[in-house]
Scaffold this motif. Sequence first.
Motif, PDB file in Angstrom:
ATOM      1  N   ASN A   1       1.132  -1.376   0.227  1.00  0.00           N
ATOM      2  CA  ASN A   1       0.260  -0.374   0.262  1.00  0.00           C
ATOM      3  C   ASN A   1       0.617   1.007  -0.015  1.00  0.00           C
ATOM      4  O   ASN A   1       1.837   1.427   0.289  1.00  0.00           O
ATOM      5  CB  ASN A   1      -0.912  -0.109   1.068  1.00  0.00           C
ATOM      6  CG  ASN A   1      -0.325  -0.318   2.667  1.00  0.00           C
ATOM      7  OD1 ASN A   1       0.794   0.874   2.891  1.00  0.00           O
ATOM      8  ND2 ASN A   1      -0.153  -1.169   3.474  1.00  0.00           N
TER       9      ASN A   1
ATOM     10  N   VAL B   1       1.638  16.612  -0.656  1.00  0.00           N
ATOM     11  CA  VAL B   1       1.017  15.446  -1.342  1.00  0.00           C
ATOM     12  C   VAL B   1       0.500  15.869  -2.425  1.00  0.00           C
ATOM     13  O   VAL B   1       0.219  17.354  -2.627  1.00  0.00           O
ATOM     14  CB  VAL B   1      -0.229  15.922  -0.064  1.00  0.00           C
ATOM     15  CG1 VAL B   1      -1.311  15.096  -0.766  1.00  0.00           C
ATOM     16  CG2 VAL B   1       0.114  15.000   1.334  1.00  0.00           C
TER      17      VAL B   1
ATOM     18  N   SER C   1      -6.404  13.762   0.229  1.00  0.00           N
ATOM     19  CA  SER C   1      -7.328  13.025   0.140  1.00  0.00           C
ATOM     20  C   SER C   1      -8.284  13.753   0.297  1.00  0.00           C
ATOM     21  O   SER C   1      -9.225  12.780   0.115  1.00  0.00           O
ATOM     22  CB  SER C   1      -7.545  12.089   1.534  1.00  0.00           C
ATOM     23  OG  SER C   1      -7.946  11.275   1.560  1.00  0.00           O
TER      24      SER C   1
ATOM     25  N   GLN D   1      -3.077   9.669  -4.126  1.00  0.00           N
ATOM     26  CA  GLN D   1      -4.187  10.476  -5.060  1.00  0.00           C
ATOM     27  C   GLN D   1      -4.030  11.444  -6.409  1.00  0.00           C
ATOM     28  O   GLN D   1      -5.121  11.635  -7.172  1.00  0.00           O
ATOM     29  CB  GLN D   1      -5.213  11.160  -4.427  1.00  0.00           C
ATOM     30  CG  GLN D   1      -6.127  11.139  -3.255  1.00  0.00           C
ATOM     31  CD  GLN D   1      -6.892   9.940  -3.034  1.00  0.00           C
ATOM     32  OE1 GLN D   1      -7.527   9.447  -4.321  1.00  0.00           O
ATOM     33  NE2 GLN D   1      -7.017   9.487  -1.673  1.00  0.00           N
TER      34      GLN D   1
ATOM     35  N   ALA E   1      -0.577   4.450  -5.149  1.00  0.00           N
ATOM     36  CA  ALA E   1      -1.124   3.280  -4.465  1.00  0.00           C
ATOM     37  C   ALA E   1      -1.497   2.697  -5.924  1.00  0.00           C
ATOM     38  O   ALA E   1      -1.660   3.792  -6.477  1.00  0.00           O
ATOM     39  CB  ALA E   1      -2.270   3.258  -3.638  1.00  0.00           C
TER      40      ALA E   1
HETATM   41  C1  PLP Z   1      -3.329  10.999   0.173  1.00  0.00           C
HETATM   42  C2  PLP Z   1      -3.006  10.110   0.609  1.00  0.00           C
HETATM   43  N1  PLP Z   1      -2.278   9.612   0.719  1.00  0.00           N
HETATM   44  C3  PLP Z   1      -1.753   8.365   1.364  1.00  0.00           C
HETATM   45  C4  PLP Z   1      -3.099   7.269   1.298  1.00  0.00           C
HETATM   46  C5  PLP Z   1      -2.003   6.462   2.246  1.00  0.00           C
HETATM   47  O1  PLP Z   1      -2.529   5.364   1.113  1.00  0.00           O
HETATM   48  P1  PLP Z   1      -3.168   3.592   1.833  1.00  0.00           P
HETATM   49  O2  PLP Z   1      -4.487   3.608   2.097  1.00  0.00           O
HETATM   50  O3  PLP Z   1      -2.652   2.811   0.343  1.00  0.00           O
HETATM   51  O4  PLP Z   1      -1.648   3.679   2.669  1.00  0.00           O
HETATM   52  C6  PLP Z   1      -4.479   7.618   1.032  1.00  0.00           C
HETATM   53  C7  PLP Z   1      -5.353   6.791   1.289  1.00  0.00           C
HETATM   54  O5  PLP Z   1      -6.276   7.406   0.738  1.00  0.00           O
HETATM   55  C8  PLP Z   1      -4.252   9.366   0.688  1.00  0.00           C
HETATM   56  O6  PLP Z   1      -5.541   9.611  -0.097  1.00  0.00           O
END
Ligand code: PLP
Length: 381
Positions: free
Chosen positions: A77, A152, A156, A184, A204
């Motif tokens: 992940n 980021v 999210s 994302q 991911a």
């Molecule tokens: C911006 C962001 N980073 C990291 C993650 C974490 O991803 P994972 O659930 O594959 O560890 C997410 C999950 O929604 C996300 O939206």
Amino acid sequence: MTALTSPRVPTAYLNMAGSGPVSDEVLAATTTYLKIEQQVGAYDTELDHHVELDERVYENLGTLLGCVAADIAIFDNATRAWTEVVSRLSFKGARRILTTEYEYAGNLQYLKDLSEREGLELITIPCTDKGEIDLEWLQSNMGNDVGLVSVVHVPSCCGIINPVATIGEILSGYQAVYIVDACQAVGQVQIDVHATGCDVLTGAGRKFLCGPRGTGFAFVSAQLRARMSPGFVDLHLSDIKADGRIEKDMGNARFLEMGERNCGAIIGLSRAIEEALHGGDRLNDGIFRIREGVSALEGVIPIDPGRNRGGIFSFRHKKIPAEEVVRNLREHRIAAWRIKGSHTPLYMLPRGHIEGVRLSSNKITVEHADLVVAALKDMLA
Ligand SMILES: Cc1ncc(COP(=O)(O)O)c(C=O)c1O
């Protein structure tokens, strides 16, 4: 065992920021692989598919991200990818870590622990009044005492696309490791790690890339790998010799991985990347139509900062809880998601966004977008 059923198939799928639907071909690649494992045995199947599993998927990820296969490591992940890399960084001589208001809660929790443990100050780069990362602030506050800058690409909670390449330009020439969480962004935004100027980029497989669940990956530059302490390397790339010496193969980024892997999911990931590479435009008009239509509805508070935005649109309603809106949309066969403000706490919570409704897709058609707006108009009236 409870029978596996699918009680409702949505007409409009708007939860790609949670998990995008895999195509029939991706599903077939994974299930065919699992079937062969069942017939032949998993270890022999892995040997027979060694080129796909140890070469092609890395090359595909390299093509997707604009780097060579040796820079790629695969994980289960995105959080594992991110934490695995950050856990091996050295912060000797550093005093500060910078992050943004859009930091994902998992990364943020890790950074808080890390900064406490290492005696570093964790500082949030502020946003401008448009909700964009304040680049002037970054320019005037950057220094060689910063050990890590974590940004980021697309958060999210909402659709803003952060200017990761401009941030890379500002950071060039400084010592700090620059890590981009593209979880994302991958699959909806064109990515080129060298143009971005980052040392690390993580993602991911299951979101806008529409790969199987349980897949994640990292680009880690050769320059950074050369500076990283190897730490523990699992047995796929290490060996204990008769004299007790441990030999570690650090020739590529795969020393960050575990040896055991979900081969069926990785085969599906490889197909999903091939589809994304040949799929043309990553974003279409549908989500923009939803953004415009829903923002204009009575009682809607858009959670939609910035001027450059992509395939995620979030909002809350003045009176109706997000859970009720999402449940109601489900009854209209529209898949949406209730987001928690605490998953992007630095942006959401100070603005009073304890929760929201998130609509996300890079594939929604204009016709389906209009259905969604009409359903919400009825419901929120
Ligand atoms: C911006 C962001 N980073 C990291 C993650 C974490 O991803 P994972 O659930 O594959 O560890 C997410 C999950 O929604 C996300 O939206």
